[in-house]
Structure formats: structure tokens, C-alpha cells
Design an enzyme around this catalytic site. Structure first.
Site, PDB file in Angstrom:
ATOM      1  N   LYS A  64      -0.471  -0.808  -5.284  1.00 25.27           N
ATOM      2  CA  LYS A  64      -0.808   0.294  -4.363  1.00 25.27           C
ATOM      3  C   LYS A  64      -0.189   1.601  -4.853  1.00 25.27           C
ATOM      4  CE  LYS A  64      -1.127  -2.671  -0.313  1.00 25.27           C
ATOM      5  NZ  LYS A  64      -0.325  -3.431   0.645  1.00 25.27           N
TER       6      LYS A  64
ATOM      7  N   GLN B 259       4.271  -3.461   4.654  1.00 22.67           N
ATOM      8  CA  GLN B 259       3.696  -4.666   4.052  1.00 22.67           C
ATOM      9  C   GLN B 259       4.001  -5.892   4.906  1.00 22.67           C
ATOM     10  OE1 GLN B 259       1.711  -4.672   1.326  1.00 22.67           O
ATOM     11  NE2 GLN B 259       1.454  -6.880   1.374  1.00 22.67           N
TER      12      GLN B 259
ATOM     13  N   ASP C  23      -3.380   1.169   7.866  1.00 23.29           N
ATOM     14  CA  ASP C  23      -3.814  -0.233   7.944  1.00 23.29           C
ATOM     15  C   ASP C  23      -4.755  -0.460   9.130  1.00 23.29           C
ATOM     16  OD1 ASP C  23      -3.008  -2.126   6.035  1.00 23.29           O
ATOM     17  OD2 ASP C  23      -0.938  -2.082   6.753  1.00 23.29           O
TER      18      ASP C  23
HETATM   19  N1  GUN Z   1      -0.422  -8.208   3.638  1.00 25.53           N
HETATM   20  C1  GUN Z   1      -1.588  -8.759   3.201  1.00 25.53           C
HETATM   21  N2  GUN Z   1      -2.621  -7.930   3.429  1.00 25.53           N
HETATM   22  C2  GUN Z   1      -2.104  -6.827   4.017  1.00 25.53           C
HETATM   23  C3  GUN Z   1      -2.679  -5.607   4.461  1.00 25.53           C
HETATM   24  O1  GUN Z   1      -3.891  -5.364   4.399  1.00 25.53           O
HETATM   25  N3  GUN Z   1      -1.795  -4.717   4.998  1.00 25.53           N
HETATM   26  C4  GUN Z   1      -0.471  -4.962   5.094  1.00 25.53           C
HETATM   27  N4  GUN Z   1       0.307  -4.033   5.656  1.00 25.53           N
HETATM   28  N5  GUN Z   1       0.098  -6.085   4.696  1.00 25.53           N
HETATM   29  C5  GUN Z   1      -0.730  -7.008   4.141  1.00 25.53           C
END
Ligand code: GUN
Length: 300
Positions: free
Chosen positions: A54, A98, A121
Site C-alpha cells: 500500500k 490494518q 476502508d
Molecule cells: N485486512 C484484510 N483486508 C483488509 C482491508 O481491506 N482493510 C483493512 N483495514 N484491513 C484488511
């Protein structure tokens, strides 16, 4: 019928390109650089890989990336204080914590502490409610990526029968809302659904998001249907050598591709779209925060 392969990797590159163009315009015309803060608590290896990826792609499209890595035993009040600081920081337009979080932290409390306007998100309860009532919201990245691919392939989705397999808050439920907002007739199927094969056989669009390797066989798929495979499962691959593994989706690719009209592969389908949509959401959040026009084609 042999299915058209929907190339998520190539599509994600076009989304990132659109984001980069918009970021350049924000910088040149308004002196604003969108910023994304990613918070990682602990050292889960898969999460570390995602966070690194990311950060790299955020910088590649010209945005600022702020990474906050906290110890696995970080107390809840310390994490909440960091989120409050990021909420108040005008250089931060998007905040992502996350998941999963370590067990001692209350995931709902933490997510709902994020400013909904910075919740890239789309997990904050306000954004869930806005999406559910068809209002402007931040939309969860994976379902947004699926929707973009479906719209690109079909144009309008109105009147199509869509079956979403899986009822998670991250994918299944928001995916169903998005399809409903695009006037599909939507069924959410899950582990207790009766006659799942027959339910799936009625679908023009199948979105599989259950996390079970290759659970959807080709004989569940209607001739010509579009199959979106959200699953990313690592399985043993003894045919490649001892101890080797490979990635598969939630659908059995070969048998489904033989009857579907279109299908996303794993890897290279939905996966690359998720990070591209995170970048898209960050630029959208930045535009909204500054009362500027949003980029076209990057929101639901
Ligand atoms: N962990 C796995 N997929 C995601 C996601 O799309 N967002 C976040 N914040 N954590 C994740």
C-alpha cells in the site's frame, strides 16, 4: 462457452493512472497533496506485506504515505490517541487501520474512532449506514473494485440477478448493497443457505467471497454468467514439487471458465483492484475535504 477473462491487474493499472492524473491536478491547481495514513499493530506477516505494498503504490501515484507501526501489545488508549491525532491532521485525508487487530483491542471501537470522512476502508458505522441508504459514502475497497469491473464489462447492471456468496462486513454485505444500488436483484448466500447450487444457478452475476478454496464448481454456474472471484487461498501444490503451494480462488477456475461468459482469475483479478480502490478512495476523500470536484469513475 469459453469465458472472457476479466484482467484485474490491467484494470487496476488504469485506475491507478486515473488517480495519478487527479493527484497531479490537485498539486498543480490547488497545492494539495493527498495523504494516506496506514496503521499496523503487531507483526502479522501477511499484514506487513499488504502495508508495504500500500505504501509503495501510494507514493507511486504521487500521494504522501504515512506508516505507523505499533507494538503488538499497544494499549487501546494509545491506538485511540494516534487515531485522534490523525483525524485532526489536515495533511492526512485517509486513515486505514490494518485488520485483524490483536485480540486485546476492540476492532469496532477502533474503526468507529476514525473520522468517517477519512475512513477510506468504508468500515465506519456511518459509512455503512450511508451506503445502506444509497447516500454518498466511503465504499469498502474490495467490493468497489468488483463493482468497477462489473460495470466495465456489462455497462448497466439493472435487472440482473446477482448472488453474493459470503456475508462478511468487509465484502459480502457491502457488495450486496452496491449491486442493489445498481438495481440488481440480489441474493446473499452463506453457509446456512439451502440448495446453494440451485441458488447460484439462477445468477447472471456470481460474487464468491467465502474464503474456501475452489468451493464453487462449474456445474453451479449458469451458461454465460459473470463470475467474480474474491477468494485468495493458498493450497498445497505437490504437482509443482514437494512443499510447493499455489493460490486459488473460491471458485474452481477451469470448470467455471468453461461455462461462464466472463470470469476474474486468481491471482490477477480482484486482488490488484483492492489497493487501486484504496488509492481512489483517498483521492476522493481529499477532494471532498477540500470541496473540490471528485474524479469521475472512481466512486460508486
Ligand atoms: N485486512 C484484510 N483486508 C483488509 C482491508 O481491506 N482493510 C483493512 N483495514 N484491513 C484488511
Amino acid at each position: 462457452m469459453s469465458a472472457t477473462v476479466i484482467d484485474g491487474k490491467a484494470f487496476a493499472a488504469t485506475v491507478r493512472e486515473k488517480v495519478a492524473i487527479h493527484v497531479a491536478r490537485l498539486k498543480e491547481e490547488h497545492g494539495i497533496t493527498p495523504g494516506l495514513a496506514v496503521v499496523l499493530v503487531g507483526e502479522d506477516p501477511a499484514s506487513q506485506v499488504y502495508v508495504r505494498s500500500k505504501g509503495k503504490m501510494t507514493v507511486e501515484v504521487g500521494m504522501n504515505s504515512y506508516e505507523h507501526k505499533l507494538d503488538i501489545d499497544t494499549p487501546e488508549d494509545v491506538l485511540l490517541a494516534l487515531i485522534a491525532k490523525l483525524n485532526a491532521d489536515p495533511a492526512v485525508h485517509g486513515i486505514l487501520v490494518q485488520l485483524p487487530l490483536p485480540k486485546h483491542l476492540d476492532e469496532d471501537l477502533v474503526i468507529n474512532a476514525i473520522d468517517p470522512a477519512k475512513d477510506v476502508d468504508g468500515f465506519h458505522i456511518s459509512n455503512v449506514g450511508l451506503l445502506g441508504t444509497g447516500q454518498k459514502s466511503m465504499v469498502p475497497c474490495t467490493p468497489l473494485g468488483c463493482l468497477m469491473m462489473l460495470r466495465d464489462h456489462h455497462g448497466a447492471l439493472s435487472g440482473m440477478n446477482a448472488v453474493v456468496i459470503g456475508r462478511s462486513n468487509i465484502v459480502g454485505k457491502p457488495m450486496a448493497q452496491l449491486l442493489l444500488n445498481d438495481s440488481c436483484t440480489v441474493t446473499i448466500a452463506h453457509s446456512r443457505t439451502k440448495d446453494l447450487p440451485d441458488v447460484v444457478r439462477g445468477a447472471d452475476i456470481v460474487v464468491a467471497a467465502v474464503g474456501r478454496p475452489e468451493m464453487v464448481p462449474g456445474d453451479w454456474i449458469k451458461d454465460g454468467a459473470t463470475v467474480i472471484d474474491v477468494g485468495i487461498n493458498r493450497i498445497d501444490a505437490p504437482e509443482k514439487g514437494e512443499g510447493k503451494t499455489r493460490l486459488v480462488g473460491d471458485v474452481h477456475y477451469e470448470s467455471c471458465a468453461a461455462v461462464a461468459g466472463a470470469i476474474t482469475p486468481v491471482p490477477g483479478g480482484v486482488g490488484p483492484m483492492t489497493i487501486a480502490c484504496l488509492l481512489a478512495n483517498t483521492v476522493t476523500a481529499c477532494c471532498r475535504a477540500n470541496n473540490l470536484a471528485e474524479p469521475e469513475g472512481l466512486t460508486a
